[in-house]
Design an enzyme around this catalytic site. Structure first.
Site, mmCIF file in Angstrom:
data_model
loop_
_atom_site.group_PDB
_atom_site.id
_atom_site.type_symbol
_atom_site.label_atom_id
_atom_site.label_comp_id
_atom_site.label_asym_id
_atom_site.label_seq_id
_atom_site.Cartn_x
_atom_site.Cartn_y
_atom_site.Cartn_z
ATOM 1 N N SER A 136 -65.478 -104.157 -22.049
ATOM 2 C CA SER A 136 -66.043 -104.791 -23.243
ATOM 3 C C SER A 136 -65.828 -106.290 -23.103
ATOM 4 C CB SER A 136 -65.298 -104.282 -24.485
ATOM 5 O OG SER A 136 -65.591 -105.084 -25.612
ATOM 6 N N TYR A 149 -57.522 -101.363 -29.179
ATOM 7 C CA TYR A 149 -58.724 -101.292 -28.343
ATOM 8 C C TYR A 149 -58.783 -102.496 -27.397
ATOM 9 C CZ TYR A 149 -63.777 -101.139 -27.273
ATOM 10 O OH TYR A 149 -64.993 -101.109 -26.639
HETATM 11 P P1 NDP Z 1 -69.602 -93.619 -28.672
HETATM 12 O O1 NDP Z 1 -68.483 -93.504 -29.641
HETATM 13 O O2 NDP Z 1 -70.982 -93.693 -29.175
HETATM 14 O O3 NDP Z 1 -69.501 -92.454 -27.580
HETATM 15 C C1 NDP Z 1 -68.296 -92.243 -26.934
HETATM 16 C C2 NDP Z 1 -68.339 -90.920 -26.187
HETATM 17 O O4 NDP Z 1 -67.052 -90.748 -25.561
HETATM 18 C C3 NDP Z 1 -68.537 -89.736 -27.119
HETATM 19 O O5 NDP Z 1 -69.341 -88.773 -26.518
HETATM 20 C C4 NDP Z 1 -67.114 -89.230 -27.306
HETATM 21 O O6 NDP Z 1 -67.040 -87.857 -27.619
HETATM 22 C C5 NDP Z 1 -66.531 -89.477 -25.940
HETATM 23 N N1 NDP Z 1 -65.078 -89.493 -26.015
HETATM 24 C C6 NDP Z 1 -64.311 -90.253 -26.822
HETATM 25 N N2 NDP Z 1 -63.032 -89.898 -26.687
HETATM 26 C C7 NDP Z 1 -62.986 -88.905 -25.777
HETATM 27 C C8 NDP Z 1 -61.946 -88.122 -25.230
HETATM 28 N N3 NDP Z 1 -60.679 -88.279 -25.624
HETATM 29 N N4 NDP Z 1 -62.251 -87.183 -24.323
HETATM 30 C C9 NDP Z 1 -63.530 -86.981 -23.926
HETATM 31 N N5 NDP Z 1 -64.562 -87.690 -24.420
HETATM 32 C C10 NDP Z 1 -64.291 -88.639 -25.342
HETATM 33 O O7 NDP Z 1 -69.244 -94.939 -27.813
HETATM 34 P P2 NDP Z 1 -70.210 -95.940 -27.020
HETATM 35 O O8 NDP Z 1 -71.250 -95.208 -26.306
HETATM 36 O O9 NDP Z 1 -70.572 -97.051 -27.931
HETATM 37 O O10 NDP Z 1 -69.139 -96.557 -25.991
HETATM 38 C C11 NDP Z 1 -69.133 -96.224 -24.622
HETATM 39 C C12 NDP Z 1 -68.268 -97.229 -23.883
HETATM 40 O O11 NDP Z 1 -68.768 -98.547 -24.098
HETATM 41 C C13 NDP Z 1 -66.811 -97.259 -24.335
HETATM 42 O O12 NDP Z 1 -65.972 -97.448 -23.240
HETATM 43 C C14 NDP Z 1 -66.758 -98.474 -25.232
HETATM 44 O O13 NDP Z 1 -65.466 -99.012 -25.307
HETATM 45 C C15 NDP Z 1 -67.729 -99.390 -24.531
HETATM 46 N N6 NDP Z 1 -68.264 -100.436 -25.381
HETATM 47 C C16 NDP Z 1 -68.974 -100.110 -26.506
HETATM 48 C C17 NDP Z 1 -69.444 -101.121 -27.315
HETATM 49 C C18 NDP Z 1 -70.189 -100.832 -28.562
HETATM 50 O O14 NDP Z 1 -70.355 -101.769 -29.373
HETATM 51 N N7 NDP Z 1 -70.685 -99.630 -28.803
HETATM 52 C C19 NDP Z 1 -69.216 -102.540 -27.002
HETATM 53 C C20 NDP Z 1 -68.480 -102.749 -25.786
HETATM 54 C C21 NDP Z 1 -68.024 -101.729 -25.015
HETATM 55 P P3 NDP Z 1 -66.725 -87.384 -29.149
HETATM 56 O O15 NDP Z 1 -67.725 -88.070 -30.013
HETATM 57 O O16 NDP Z 1 -66.888 -85.935 -29.067
HETATM 58 O O17 NDP Z 1 -65.324 -87.834 -29.419
#
Ligand code: NDP
Length: 244
Positions: A136, A149
């Site tokens: 990020s 985070y």
């Molecule tokens: P979302 O919350 O939309 O999706 C995250 C996914 O990861 C979900 O499918 C979730 O499953 C899964 N997940 C979370 N925790 C676990 C776990 N313990 N075990 C297995 N699966 C897990 O996030 P984004 O798509 O927005 O984010 C993706 C990446 O991008 C992350 O690394 C985030 O930090 C990074 N990012 C996102 C930004 C944003 O603004 N969206 C900005 C900068 C970076 P479930 O829902 O079932 O928990």
């Protein structure tokens, strides 16, 4: 840019929603076989429906033992996207042990664990590989109520460099993609104040946040041979935010 990942097997964590889900779809469309790792079973079922042949693995990546068991015999992987994360909001003075531990375990420790499993397999098979860690822009700057985070993403920068240093001789590249806000479920949850979000957008030189597609394109580039000499580095998909 067209990518061809035919003959390669990819593993994507956090594949159920948001950036991870669209990364799976893009890899699948580009010919890769994909292992989709996520926590909510229903998300994996619907994803498998959209992308026939995707191999779902349902596990909580914050659980070291369960992850080791679920991925211990995952088989050959050539491309890894460490994408799963949680963004747990607490003001600094109220950060709890539980939230801090959970943030580090899911966002950072699982990246090391999954990468160890995958990289050992690559080295045993004597094949090159590419690992992309989804970080990020908050690896470099703080954000209100996201101490845990931000710490996890800051540490991911060094984890990525350490992995690049030790895995490089095995022809395994390791990089990050560092987005600004993306309006996924996570992105929508980072602030409850629409005025704050509006002002934040205005502070980006491009006057916008990033789209999921922008992030996925950078992931595919770093996974592909088009970035063959890039390792220990990162692509900022931040609409110019960090110039200010
Ligand atoms: P979302 O919350 O939309 O999706 C995250 C996914 O990861 C979900 O499918 C979730 O499953 C899964 N997940 C979370 N925790 C676990 C776990 N313990 N075990 C297995 N699966 C897990 O996030 P984004 O798509 O927005 O984010 C993706 C990446 O991008 C992350 O690394 C985030 O930090 C990074 N990012 C996102 C930004 C944003 O603004 N969206 C900005 C900068 C970076 P479930 O829902 O079932 O928990």
């Amino acid at each position: 840019m067209q990518f061809n990942f035919s003959g390669l097997r990819a593993l994507v964590t956090g594949a159920g929603k948001g950036i991870g889900r669209d990364t799976v779809k893009a890899l699948h469309a580009s010919g890769a076989r994909v292992v989709a790792v996520s926590r909510t079973h229903a998300d994996l079922v619907s994803l498998s429906g959209e992308c026939p042949g995707v191999e779902p693995v349902c596990v909580d990546l914050g659980d070291w033992e369960a992850t080791g068991q679920a991925l211990g015999s995952v088989g050959p992987v050539d491309l890894l996207v460490n994408n799963a994360a949680v963004a747990l909001r607490q003001p600094f003075l109220e950060v709890t042990k539980d939230f801090f531990d959970r943030s580090i375990n899911v966002n950072l420790r699982s990246v090391m664990q999954v990468s160890q499993i995958v990289a050992r397999g690559m080295i045993d098979r004597g094949v090159p590989g590419s690992i992309v860690n989804i970080s990020s822009m908050l690896a470099l700057i703080p954000f209100p109520n996201l101490t845990s985070y931000c710490c996890s993403k800051g540490a991911m920068t060094m984890l990525t460099k350490a992995m690049a240093l030790e895995l490089g001789p095995h022809k395994i590249r390791v990089n990050t993609v560092n987005p600004t806000l993306v309006m996924t479920d996570m992105g929508k949850g980072v602030s409850a104040d629409p005025e704050f979000v509006r002002k934040l957008k205005e502070r980006h030189p491009l006057r916008k946040f990033a789209e999921v597609e922008d992030v996925v394109n950078s992931i595919l580039f770093l996974l592909s041979d088009r970035s063959a000499s890039t390792s220990g580095s990162g692509i900022f998909v931040d609409a110019g935010y960090l110039v200010t």
